[in-house]
Design a protein around this motif. Structure first.
Motif, PDB file in Angstrom:
ATOM      1  N   ASN A  81       8.699 -32.155  38.495  1.00  0.00           N
ATOM      2  CA  ASN A  81       8.363 -33.058  37.377  1.00  0.00           C
ATOM      3  C   ASN A  81       6.998 -32.825  36.733  1.00  0.00           C
ATOM      4  O   ASN A  81       6.318 -33.772  36.334  1.00  0.00           O
ATOM      5  CB  ASN A  81       8.492 -34.529  37.820  1.00  0.00           C
ATOM      6  N   ILE A  82       6.619 -31.572  36.649  1.00  0.00           N
ATOM      7  CA  ILE A  82       5.393 -31.229  35.926  1.00  0.00           C
ATOM      8  C   ILE A  82       5.796 -30.579  34.603  1.00  0.00           C
ATOM      9  O   ILE A  82       6.642 -29.674  34.582  1.00  0.00           O
ATOM     10  CB  ILE A  82       4.504 -30.284  36.769  1.00  0.00           C
ATOM     11  N   ILE A  83       5.199 -31.049  33.507  1.00  0.00           N
ATOM     12  CA  ILE A  83       5.526 -30.475  32.198  1.00  0.00           C
ATOM     13  C   ILE A  83       4.936 -29.065  32.089  1.00  0.00           C
ATOM     14  O   ILE A  83       3.736 -28.868  32.305  1.00  0.00           O
ATOM     15  CB  ILE A  83       4.987 -31.371  31.057  1.00  0.00           C
ATOM     16  N   LEU A  84       5.800 -28.099  31.803  1.00  0.00           N
ATOM     17  CA  LEU A  84       5.372 -26.697  31.711  1.00  0.00           C
ATOM     18  C   LEU A  84       5.152 -26.261  30.269  1.00  0.00           C
ATOM     19  O   LEU A  84       4.335 -25.375  30.009  1.00  0.00           O
ATOM     20  CB  LEU A  84       6.424 -25.791  32.355  1.00  0.00           C
ATOM     21  N   SER A  85       5.888 -26.882  29.352  1.00  0.00           N
ATOM     22  CA  SER A  85       5.798 -26.432  27.964  1.00  0.00           C
ATOM     23  C   SER A  85       6.525 -27.407  27.030  1.00  0.00           C
ATOM     24  O   SER A  85       7.393 -28.168  27.475  1.00  0.00           O
ATOM     25  CB  SER A  85       6.442 -25.058  27.848  1.00  0.00           C
ATOM     26  N   THR A  86       6.164 -27.321  25.772  1.00  0.00           N
ATOM     27  CA  THR A  86       6.902 -28.065  24.745  1.00  0.00           C
ATOM     28  C   THR A  86       7.108 -27.146  23.541  1.00  0.00           C
ATOM     29  O   THR A  86       6.433 -26.112  23.415  1.00  0.00           O
ATOM     30  CB  THR A  86       6.127 -29.321  24.269  1.00  0.00           C
ATOM     31  N   GLY A  87       7.994 -27.530  22.657  1.00  0.00           N
ATOM     32  CA  GLY A  87       8.212 -26.757  21.437  1.00  0.00           C
ATOM     33  C   GLY A  87       9.010 -27.572  20.443  1.00  0.00           C
ATOM     34  O   GLY A  87       9.634 -28.573  20.806  1.00  0.00           O
ATOM     35  N   TYR A  88       8.975 -27.134  19.198  1.00  0.00           N
ATOM     36  CA  TYR A  88       9.775 -27.771  18.146  1.00  0.00           C
ATOM     37  C   TYR A  88      10.214 -26.698  17.169  1.00  0.00           C
ATOM     38  O   TYR A  88       9.695 -25.575  17.182  1.00  0.00           O
ATOM     39  CB  TYR A  88       8.995 -28.902  17.451  1.00  0.00           C
ATOM     40  N   ASN A  89      11.192 -27.026  16.336  1.00  0.00           N
ATOM     41  CA  ASN A  89      11.709 -26.019  15.410  1.00  0.00           C
ATOM     42  C   ASN A  89      10.749 -25.804  14.242  1.00  0.00           C
ATOM     43  O   ASN A  89      10.297 -26.761  13.612  1.00  0.00           O
ATOM     44  CB  ASN A  89      13.124 -26.370  14.924  1.00  0.00           C
ATOM     45  N   GLY A  90      10.461 -24.543  14.000  1.00  0.00           N
ATOM     46  CA  GLY A  90       9.544 -24.203  12.914  1.00  0.00           C
ATOM     47  C   GLY A  90       9.517 -22.705  12.711  1.00  0.00           C
ATOM     48  O   GLY A  90      10.141 -21.947  13.454  1.00  0.00           O
ATOM     49  N   PHE A  91       8.785 -22.285  11.687  1.00  0.00           N
ATOM     50  CA  PHE A  91       8.701 -20.858  11.393  1.00  0.00           C
ATOM     51  C   PHE A  91       7.708 -20.174  12.329  1.00  0.00           C
ATOM     52  O   PHE A  91       6.816 -20.826  12.888  1.00  0.00           O
ATOM     53  CB  PHE A  91       8.291 -20.658   9.931  1.00  0.00           C
ATOM     54  N   PRO A  92       7.866 -18.865  12.506  1.00  0.00           N
ATOM     55  CA  PRO A  92       6.945 -18.141  13.395  1.00  0.00           C
ATOM     56  C   PRO A  92       5.501 -18.225  12.891  1.00  0.00           C
ATOM     57  O   PRO A  92       5.269 -18.452  11.694  1.00  0.00           O
ATOM     58  CB  PRO A  92       7.443 -16.697  13.328  1.00  0.00           C
ATOM     59  N   VAL A  93       4.576 -18.010  13.806  1.00  0.00           N
ATOM     60  CA  VAL A  93       3.150 -17.985  13.466  1.00  0.00           C
ATOM     61  C   VAL A  93       2.935 -16.999  12.309  1.00  0.00           C
ATOM     62  O   VAL A  93       3.497 -15.898  12.310  1.00  0.00           O
ATOM     63  CB  VAL A  93       2.332 -17.527  14.698  1.00  0.00           C
ATOM     64  N   GLY A  94       2.179 -17.428  11.323  1.00  0.00           N
ATOM     65  CA  GLY A  94       1.890 -16.547  10.186  1.00  0.00           C
ATOM     66  C   GLY A  94       2.864 -16.711   9.042  1.00  0.00           C
ATOM     67  O   GLY A  94       2.614 -16.213   7.943  1.00  0.00           O
ATOM     68  N   CYS A  95       3.993 -17.381   9.293  1.00  0.00           N
ATOM     69  CA  CYS A  95       4.978 -17.594   8.233  1.00  0.00           C
ATOM     70  C   CYS A  95       4.804 -19.031   7.746  1.00  0.00           C
ATOM     71  O   CYS A  95       5.181 -19.980   8.449  1.00  0.00           O
ATOM     72  CB  CYS A  95       6.402 -17.361   8.755  1.00  0.00           C
ATOM     73  N   SER A  96       4.220 -19.164   6.591  1.00  0.00           N
ATOM     74  CA  SER A  96       3.787 -20.480   6.119  1.00  0.00           C
ATOM     75  C   SER A  96       4.948 -21.443   5.876  1.00  0.00           C
ATOM     76  O   SER A  96       5.945 -21.084   5.237  1.00  0.00           O
ATOM     77  CB  SER A  96       2.984 -20.301   4.831  1.00  0.00           C
ATOM     78  N   ASP A  97       4.769 -22.670   6.341  1.00  0.00           N
ATOM     79  CA  ASP A  97       5.743 -23.753   6.105  1.00  0.00           C
ATOM     80  C   ASP A  97       5.946 -24.007   4.619  1.00  0.00           C
ATOM     81  O   ASP A  97       6.949 -24.588   4.212  1.00  0.00           O
ATOM     82  CB  ASP A  97       5.222 -25.070   6.705  1.00  0.00           C
ATOM     83  N   ASP A  98       4.962 -23.601   3.831  1.00  0.00           N
ATOM     84  CA  ASP A  98       5.026 -23.865   2.395  1.00  0.00           C
ATOM     85  C   ASP A  98       5.649 -22.700   1.619  1.00  0.00           C
ATOM     86  O   ASP A  98       6.100 -22.872   0.492  1.00  0.00           O
ATOM     87  CB  ASP A  98       3.618 -24.150   1.846  1.00  0.00           C
ATOM     88  N   ASP A  99       5.663 -21.510   2.219  1.00  0.00           N
ATOM     89  CA  ASP A  99       6.191 -20.339   1.511  1.00  0.00           C
ATOM     90  C   ASP A  99       7.650 -20.048   1.857  1.00  0.00           C
ATOM     91  O   ASP A  99       8.386 -19.500   1.038  1.00  0.00           O
ATOM     92  CB  ASP A  99       5.369 -19.085   1.853  1.00  0.00           C
ATOM     93  N   TYR A 100       8.048 -20.355   3.084  1.00  0.00           N
ATOM     94  CA  TYR A 100       9.417 -20.038   3.510  1.00  0.00           C
ATOM     95  C   TYR A 100      10.337 -21.208   3.147  1.00  0.00           C
ATOM     96  O   TYR A 100       9.899 -22.352   3.058  1.00  0.00           O
ATOM     97  CB  TYR A 100       9.444 -19.741   5.014  1.00  0.00           C
ATOM     98  N   PRO A 101      11.632 -20.919   2.966  1.00  0.00           N
ATOM     99  CA  PRO A 101      12.538 -21.970   2.479  1.00  0.00           C
ATOM    100  C   PRO A 101      12.993 -22.930   3.584  1.00  0.00           C
ATOM    101  O   PRO A 101      13.208 -22.511   4.729  1.00  0.00           O
ATOM    102  CB  PRO A 101      13.739 -21.163   1.969  1.00  0.00           C
ATOM    103  N   TRP A 102      13.159 -24.190   3.209  1.00  0.00           N
ATOM    104  CA  TRP A 102      13.707 -25.182   4.145  1.00  0.00           C
ATOM    105  C   TRP A 102      15.140 -25.561   3.779  1.00  0.00           C
ATOM    106  O   TRP A 102      15.731 -26.443   4.390  1.00  0.00           O
ATOM    107  CB  TRP A 102      12.822 -26.441   4.165  1.00  0.00           C
ATOM    108  N   ASP A 103      15.697 -24.872   2.789  1.00  0.00           N
ATOM    109  CA  ASP A 103      17.052 -25.224   2.335  1.00  0.00           C
ATOM    110  C   ASP A 103      18.113 -24.844   3.365  1.00  0.00           C
ATOM    111  O   ASP A 103      17.945 -23.893   4.135  1.00  0.00           O
ATOM    112  CB  ASP A 103      17.364 -24.513   1.011  1.00  0.00           C
ATOM    113  N   ARG A 104      19.206 -25.577   3.306  1.00  0.00           N
ATOM    114  CA  ARG A 104      20.339 -25.312   4.204  1.00  0.00           C
ATOM    115  C   ARG A 104      21.357 -24.408   3.529  1.00  0.00           C
ATOM    116  O   ARG A 104      22.168 -23.761   4.187  1.00  0.00           O
ATOM    117  CB  ARG A 104      21.040 -26.620   4.581  1.00  0.00           C
TER     118      ARG A 104
END
Ligand SMILES: Nc1ccn([C@H]2C[C@H](O)[C@@H](COP(=O)(O)O)O2)c(=O)n1
Ligand SMILES: [Zn+2]
Length: 161
Positions: A40-63
């Protein structure tokens, strides 16, 4: 006497996964994951997103359409695995807001994680999720739906000054 209304381990770890999901910029589905050791020790967390260096504002979020998010987004589970930077995940558990897709299932199996605890299975009918379950069954990775004892957990940042 000790408090009685403390949260259980499952609620704690799924709560951390859901808090991680709050970091996601995906307008449609925010997914968070929390990897936990056998003890019961937390080793890591994560969430869905673009890779490092790929801007959230430049890449598309469309489905849908010419340019979609799908080829670019790193899923929460994979991000959580990669964020360990190679730490052993043998016999670990992963708490995740959405049932892992087939690609994440492969990474989960190969990393040594032995249990998946999920909240939503909204894509249960898809080929990807069916493939995930098939592979996890074959590999002996257990999965179970998270069953909370409460509907909500509130965080209140107001404190006595
Ligand atoms: N287990 C999963 C499944 C999906 N994701 C990510 C990938 C996308 O950012 C989003 C799904 O988008 P939708 O098709 O629902 O618009 O969730 C993930 O991180 N983990
Ligand atoms: Zn995935």
């Amino acid at each position: 006497m000790k408090r009685r209304d403390y949260i259980c381990w499952d609620e704690y770890f799924m709560g951390v996964a859901m808090l991680a999901a709050k970091r996601s910029k995906d307008p449609n589905t925010q997914v968070g994951a929390c990897i936990v050791s056998q003890d019961n020790i937390i080793l890591s967390t994560g969430y869905n997103g673009f890779p490092v260096g790929c801007s959230d504002d430049d890449y598309p979020w469309d489905r849908e359409g010419e340019q979609t998010k799908y080829p670019f987004v790193v899923h929460a589970e994979l991000n959580a695995i990669l964020n360990t930077r190679g730490k052993s995940l043998e016999n670990a558990k992963i708490y995740v807001a959405l049932f892992p897709c087939n690609e994440c299932a492969k990474a989960i199996i190969q990393s040594g994680i032995r249990e998946v605890v999920y909240l939503s299975d909204k894509y249960a009918h898809t080929d990807g999720t069916l493939a995930s379950k098939r592979m996890m069954d074959s590999a002996g990775v257990k999965y179970r739906r998270f069953t909370p004892s409460v509907d909500t957990i509130t965080l209140d940042f107001r404190v006595e000054q």
